[in-house]
Design an enzyme around this catalytic site. Structure first.
Site, PDB file in Angstrom:
ATOM      1  CG  HIS A  65      24.581  41.451  12.476  1.00 35.27           C
ATOM      2  ND1 HIS A  65      23.633  41.001  11.625  1.00 35.27           N
ATOM      3  CD2 HIS A  65      25.865  40.542  12.377  1.00 35.27           C
ATOM      4  CE1 HIS A  65      24.000  39.849  10.773  1.00 35.27           C
ATOM      5  NE2 HIS A  65      25.348  39.510  11.539  1.00 35.27           N
ATOM      6  CG  ASP A 282      27.935  40.002   9.022  1.00 34.09           C
ATOM      7  OD1 ASP A 282      27.987  39.409  10.040  1.00 34.09           O
ATOM      8  OD2 ASP A 282      28.161  39.666   8.006  1.00 34.09           O
TER       9      ASP A 282
END
Length: 397
Positions: A65, A282
């Site tokens: 991610h 992220d």
């Protein structure tokens, strides 16, 4: 035929630590691993790295991610951006990743998916982190939990749209983050399960009961736990409570000390076990860049002292933590052994993506994705599929 050797190394294998070991890499694969006494003869043409004085040699980390780095974002939809991110990720010890999208107008998302398919099909450079596929984050999310996702482009879960996008991507979409409470008759969820894509609940305002129903129907993953989802309440345990209580759900965590209190990691691991926890970054385009103003999904983000927030609302907007920083944070906060660190940054990800035959551990026959750590825990050498992707200045001089 290229031969590369790591010598006199402390090699972190899946279940043991091999002291005074060697790794022989031939082209893009690990040819052999063993003790120095059994090291094959080396020719003048072979490339050597003497690891005396280094801390560990470990498997490359896998970030499932990540949106961007080094001033680039995957939504820039260009080869330059994709290559720039892949090079930057190697510097932090990430040898493979899922290119992660953000909610955007459907036409732009489609263009990005096609561009990523072209990049993956046409890239011949092994000396960068490898794109393993795509994590589609949005646009099938709940406005109430949009976080930094642009609200104007949010749409309801739609199986037909997903099918079209999966075809454009060359079947590269591996994870879809969506709000299951908005999925009519779980049509999108059924499509994801049928095609082997990981259904992940994220940016969702589902109640505990709605979440448990979605899990019963096949949701098996939670995107950046605690963030972009309904939290725990004593009368409604919410998405967080359901994810923690259900054994079949894997959870992503952002170990930057900003997205949630570090002590909650102890609760997560106690509830889930290390085998169901996956460290992610992220990361957004400001990763590896100075503080300042940056773009994320068409929105302005202010980055200051390690925190990224939307300039308009103050909502958290991704992170600038690296995978190696995440690993070091986890080791410190949870007192993890080096094997446990690898489990949460490499092994679990390889298993989750069905790539354990290629990735996640150091073993003969697997891809030569390897990281050498210095005594300070920093990355000194990153090898991606047998090619040198990053070498810390002066580390091997």
């Amino acid at each position: 035929m290229r031969n590369l050797y790591l010598l006199n190394a402390s090699i972190v294998l899946e279940d043991s630590l091999l002291q005074q070991g060697f790794i022989h890499i031939k082209d893009d694969k690990i040819e052999a691993v063993g003790g120095m006494a059994n090291c094959p003869s080396i020719s003048d043409n072979d490339q050597l790295f003497d690891c005396i004085g280094k801390h560990y040699v470990m498997p490359g980390m896998i970030d499932i991610h990540v949106h961007g780095a080094a001033g680039f974002d995957f939504m820039d939809s260009s080869h330059e951006a994709f290559e720039g991110i892949a090079k930057a990720l190697a510097k932090e010890g990430t040898t493979s990743f899922l290119a992660t999208t953000i909610t955007n107008p459907m036409e732009h998302t489609a263009d990005t998916l096609k561009s990523l398919e072209n990049y993956s099909a046409g890239s011949s450079d092994l000396a960068v982190a490898e794109m393993l596929g795509i994590h589609l984050e949005g646009p099938f999310i709940n406005r109430k939990q949009k976080g930094a996702q642009p609200e104007s482009a949010i749409i309801s879960p739609n199986a037909q749209v997903f099918r079209e996008w999966q075809e454009l991507s060359g079947n590269a979409i591996k994870i879809v983050t969506f709000a299951p409470e908005l999925d009519n008759q779980f049509e999108l969820l059924a499509e994801l399960k049928k095609t082997g894509v990981i259904p992940s609940m994220g940016h969702t305002d589902a109640s505990y009961d709605e979440t448990m129903d979605a899990i019963a129907h096949g949701v098996s993953h939670a995107t950046h736990l605690f963030n972009g989802m309904k939290g725990m309440h004593h009368r409604d345990p919410g998405v967080v409570g359901a994810a923690l209580l259900h054994d079949d759900v894997h959870v992503e965590i952002i170990p930057d000390g900003i997205h949630f209190h570090p002590d909650l990691l102890k609760l997560i691991v106690k509830m889930k076990g290390l085998e169901n926890v996956l460290a992610i970054t992220d990361g957004m385009r400001a990763k590896g860049m100075p503080d300042g103003e940056y773009d994320l999904g068409g929105q302005q983000v202010t980055v200051r002292e390690g925190t990224c927030v939307l300039s308009t609302s103050g909502s958290l907007a991704g992170s600038i933590v690296t995978m190696n920083e995440a690993r070091l944070n986890l080791a410190r906060w949870l007192n993890l052994s080096i094997h446990e660190q690898i489990q949460i940054t490499s092994l679990n990800q390889a298993k989750r993506l069905g790539l354990l035959d290629r990735k996640g551990t150091i073993k003969a026959g697997k891809d030569a994705d390897i990281v050498v750590l210095g005594q300070d825990g920093e990355v000194e050498l990153t090898i991606c599929r047998g090619s040198i992707a990053y070498e810390r200045s002066g580390a091997f001089s």
